[in-house]
Motif scaffolding. Structure first.
Motif, mmCIF file in Angstrom:
data_model
loop_
_atom_site.group_PDB
_atom_site.id
_atom_site.type_symbol
_atom_site.label_atom_id
_atom_site.label_comp_id
_atom_site.label_asym_id
_atom_site.label_seq_id
_atom_site.Cartn_x
_atom_site.Cartn_y
_atom_site.Cartn_z
ATOM 1 N N MET A 142 0.829 -1.201 0.000
ATOM 2 C CA MET A 142 0.000 0.000 0.000
ATOM 3 C C MET A 142 0.870 1.261 0.000
ATOM 4 O O MET A 142 0.635 2.217 -0.742
ATOM 5 C CB MET A 142 -0.882 -0.052 1.243
ATOM 6 N N GLN A 143 1.912 1.242 0.813
ATOM 7 C CA GLN A 143 2.773 2.422 0.872
ATOM 8 C C GLN A 143 3.633 2.558 -0.380
ATOM 9 O O GLN A 143 4.028 3.673 -0.741
ATOM 10 C CB GLN A 143 3.638 2.373 2.134
ATOM 11 N N SER A 144 3.913 1.430 -1.035
ATOM 12 C CA SER A 144 4.645 1.521 -2.298
ATOM 13 C C SER A 144 3.840 2.341 -3.301
ATOM 14 O O SER A 144 4.407 3.122 -4.070
ATOM 15 C CB SER A 144 4.880 0.129 -2.900
ATOM 16 N N ILE A 145 2.538 2.144 -3.286
ATOM 17 C CA ILE A 145 1.680 2.917 -4.189
ATOM 18 C C ILE A 145 1.835 4.400 -3.858
ATOM 19 O O ILE A 145 2.042 5.234 -4.744
ATOM 20 C CB ILE A 145 0.197 2.500 -4.041
ATOM 21 N N GLY A 146 1.762 4.717 -2.578
ATOM 22 C CA GLY A 146 1.874 6.107 -2.153
ATOM 23 C C GLY A 146 3.229 6.697 -2.509
ATOM 24 O O GLY A 146 3.325 7.782 -3.084
ATOM 25 N N ASN A 147 4.301 5.960 -2.213
ATOM 26 C CA ASN A 147 5.645 6.474 -2.498
ATOM 27 C C ASN A 147 5.850 6.694 -3.993
ATOM 28 O O ASN A 147 6.414 7.697 -4.415
ATOM 29 C CB ASN A 147 6.699 5.501 -1.961
ATOM 30 N N GLU A 148 5.394 5.735 -4.785
ATOM 31 C CA GLU A 148 5.625 5.827 -6.228
ATOM 32 C C GLU A 148 4.821 6.976 -6.840
ATOM 33 O O GLU A 148 5.332 7.751 -7.641
ATOM 34 C CB GLU A 148 5.252 4.482 -6.884
#
Ligand code: ADP
Ligand code: MG
Length: 473
Positions: free
Chosen positions: A179-185
């Protein structure tokens, strides 16, 4: 060394000691609590000769860190390379300005092409962990669909079909990371995007506070004007009807405006019994993906990836030992790896054989095994109850489908979720070996095609505190 490099070295020592300490904690709750406390309560650190000072900006934080962590941190400092006679002090300094949490640590710097974009002034309710990126996430059969869905959201945020994205699965299997990968990317690609990450628990707390302080309007405005809401562990919404209503409205408002919503939960939407039906159907309205326990190969790949962050060379046999013995949670695997690394650094001369590894990782292995204490009787009873048949039906030779399904499901659970042998299981059912093998095979095949059966299985398992992903290989 000049002041700046002393400063940098102190921070590095602190970051390493903190990481080693957190890694060495076994209990997941403890770990995340320590991560939060040691991450957020400390404003700066300084290494002054033999005294290492940890600054906080409140008395409360200083007391808590002294009480809960000070003694335990010492060992981690040594492992991180601090001199043996180092003294650690916690200092309350009310004028301290945060210097540890650098803005760029929370928001990775934008890509050059995007420089003309207006930078969003919105700050996520809870910071994104900069290590939770797609690059750091290892793809395997257990998470491939969820990962692809997350990549899909990055390509087309807000697009129907991907909105909302609901990721579910057991603890420590990478839901928050994804989920945070989506946010970071997305932040990297478009810094102007108002991206907000928070847990459902934080949402609930903020909601309650805003009610008490008469700031409900501001609360609503904040969450309804986002470009993307990442909301973690929504099973927590089961705690309250009012917060469900509030979330329902936020959800609808965002969705109606084609803003992306990503949710995670420890069970599938259908298995959130205390959440209202209309919310469940909203949750299911986009894409639902599961993360499962990683296979042996994926476990090895994850361990190797995690080990890259350390300067320590970990022998292959140690990776294999961990992958062999710790199967249920990636977080537990990371903890085990951390312990092995501490050991290697503390005793570099010792040869790491399996016996030593078993010793170092005793606690982890015991925890793994304690998952396997279910009795066949308990399983039979739970399956009978779920399908409204009797124990006598389960034990009978009756072949009608309504009885065969719970009977075979019970065989399947006994086989996959306990360490009982085939003979013992067959005896408990008063059947032959072959009947159990056949039952397990039938359910395995049906689970591939019948989503409802999978949901039933998940529900029965969760009544024991188990997840689908707790299955043994
Ligand atoms: P969850 O939210 O499902 O409880 P997390 O996202 O917090 O789990 O993951 C727990 C730990 O395991 C994190 O440190 C995460 O980086 C790691 N992890 C889980 N799956 C993977 C993976 N496929 N590749 C790399 N790291 C992973
Ligand atoms: Mg999580």
């Amino acid at each position: 060394m000049n002041n700046e490099s002393i400063d940098k070295a102190s921070k590095e020592l602190w970051e390493n000691a903190k990481a080693i300490y957190i890694l060495s904690l076994r209990n997941l709750e403890e770990k995340s609590q320590a991560e939060r406390n040691l991450g957020m309560m400390i404003t700066s650190v300084a290494n002054e000769g033999k005294v290492f000072k940890i600054y906080t900006s409140t008395q409360f934080a200083a007391d808590l860190i002294r009480r809960e962590y000070l003694n335990k941190l010492k060992g981690s400092f040594l492992v991180a390379g601090a001199p043996e006679d180092i003294d650690i002090e916690v200092v309350y300094d009310k004028n301290a300005k945060p210097s540890l949490i650098l803005p760029e640590a929370i928001h990775p710097s934008p890509m050059p092409v995007q420089q003309s974009a207006t930078v969003s002034t919105f700050v996520s309710t809870q910071p994104l962990n900069e290590d939770y990126t797609f690059e750091e996430f290892v793809r395997g059969p257990s998470n491939s669909f969820a990962l692809s869905a997350a990549e899909g959201v990055v390509k087309n945020p807000g697009k129907t079909g991907y909105n909302p994205l609901f990721i579910h699965g057991g603890t420590g299997l990478g839901k928050t990371h994804l989920m945070q990968s989506i946010g970071n990317e997305l932040h990297k690609r478009n810094p102007a995007m108002a991206i907000c990450y928070l847990t459902a628990e934080t949402f609930l707390n903020e909601y309650v506070n805003s009610l008490q302080n008469g700031q409900l309007d501001a609360f609503r405005k904040k969450y309804r004007s986002l470009d993307m809401l990442l909301i973690d562990d929504v099973q927590f919404f089961q705690k309250g009807k009012n917060v469900q209503e509030e979330f329902f409205n936020t959800f609808n408002s965002l969705r109606d405006n084609h803003k992306q919503i990503v949710m995670t939960s420890d069970v599938a939407p259908k298995n959130l019994p205390s959440i209202e039906e209309r919310l469940i159907s909203r949750f299911e309205g986009g894409m639902v993906q599961e993360v499962e326990s990683p296979s042996y190969e994926t476990r090895l790949a994850i361990l190797k990836k995690k080990a890259e962050a350390y300067d320590t060379t970990v022998p292959n046999s140690a990776f294999e030992f961990i992958a062999d013995n710790i199967k249920s949670h990636v977080r537990a695997m990371e903890g085990a790896l951390g312990k092995v690394i501490i050991y290697i650094n503390s005793f570099p001369q010792t040869l790491l054989n399996n016996q030593i590894l078993a010793n170092i990782l005793k606690d982890f292995i015991e925890k793994e095994q304690s998952l396997r204490k279910l009795t066949v009787l308990e399983i039979q009873q739970a399956c009978a109850k779920k399908y409204s048949v009797t124990m006598a039906d389960i034990l009978s030779h009756e072949r009608t489908q309504s009885i065969v399904t719970p009977r075979q499901l019970a065989m399947y659970i006994a086989r996959k979720y306990t360490s009982k042998g085939l003979q013992e299981i067959a005896d408990a059912f008063g059947k032959k070996h072959a009947t159990v093998i056949n039952g397990v095979k039938t359910i395995t095949q049906r689970l591939d095609n019948e989503a409802d059966l999978k949901v039933d299985l998940e529900e029965i398992l969760s009544s024991f505190g188990y997840r689908l992903s707790d299955a043994m290989d």
